[in-house]
Design an enzyme around this catalytic site. Sequence first.
Site, PDB file in Angstrom:
ATOM      1  N   CYS A  45     -39.958 -27.779  10.838  1.00  0.00           N
ATOM      2  CA  CYS A  45     -41.069 -28.743  11.027  1.00  0.00           C
ATOM      3  C   CYS A  45     -41.489 -29.354   9.701  1.00  0.00           C
ATOM      4  O   CYS A  45     -41.829 -30.540   9.636  1.00  0.00           O
ATOM      5  CB  CYS A  45     -42.274 -28.042  11.646  1.00  0.00           C
ATOM      6  SG  CYS A  45     -41.926 -27.357  13.253  1.00  0.00           S
TER       7      CYS A  45
HETATM    8  C1  BEZ Z   1     -39.282 -24.358  12.366  1.00  0.00           C
HETATM    9  O1  BEZ Z   1     -39.897 -25.399  12.414  1.00  0.00           O
HETATM   10  O2  BEZ Z   1     -38.694 -24.024  11.365  1.00  0.00           O
HETATM   11  C2  BEZ Z   1     -39.200 -23.455  13.549  1.00  0.00           C
HETATM   12  C3  BEZ Z   1     -40.264 -23.379  14.429  1.00  0.00           C
HETATM   13  C4  BEZ Z   1     -40.177 -22.528  15.507  1.00  0.00           C
HETATM   14  C5  BEZ Z   1     -39.021 -21.767  15.713  1.00  0.00           C
HETATM   15  C6  BEZ Z   1     -37.958 -21.875  14.830  1.00  0.00           C
HETATM   16  C7  BEZ Z   1     -38.052 -22.733  13.734  1.00  0.00           C
END
Ligand code: BEZ
Length: 208
Positions: A45
């Site tokens: 994200c």
């Molecule tokens: C991420 O944004 O890195 C992420 C969020 C939830 C699960 C796995 C990765």
Amino acid sequence: MSLRIGETAPNFEIETTQGTIHFHEWIGDSWCFFFSHPADFTPVCTTEMGRTAQLAQEFAAKNTKPLGLSTDSVEEHNKWILDVNETQKTTLEFPIIADVNHKIAQKYEMIHPGESNTAAVRSVFIIDPNKKIRLMMTYPMSVGRNFDEILRVIQALQTTDKYGVATPADWKQGDKVIIPPSVTNEEASKKFPQGFDEIKPYLRYTTI
Ligand code: BEZ
């Protein structure tokens, strides 16, 4: 009820990092790139938020406003934006919705219980100035989105609207476009005086 392309995007009023927004009013005469993400302070994200911020000028050139969403609070979003700016070398200036009660995520079916009961998956909605949903994409939590594709598809939608054409596989700005089968050759000659190539009666290319 499931959302569909061509339907009016559900309206809402919600707190964001830039105050309360009334969605349809906020979109105004622009297009909107509305995207959800699972959680603040997560690695994928962080890169997606950073990429959206880095592409601010490209979105603006397409008259498109980005709007993020996650189920965290405004306070968490604001702390996390500092990290996004630091790690992605950017300045994030678009609003992020704090959907703490999952009100919007449920309306837009952004929570898929097979993935998580509380976190949104990576949904994308491209919404036009008439507030119609023009495209939907859903990515899993583990895979970051392709922002070249997001910009490409906005360009393709705007081009098809403007010229009454369709776009072939992998189309990008400047490539030939397709004359829809609903347009006769006679109509096509008038509409596209620059001419067209007829490969098959149903496969005709022109330039715009
Ligand atoms: C991420 O944004 O890195 C992420 C969020 C939830 C699960 C796995 C990765």
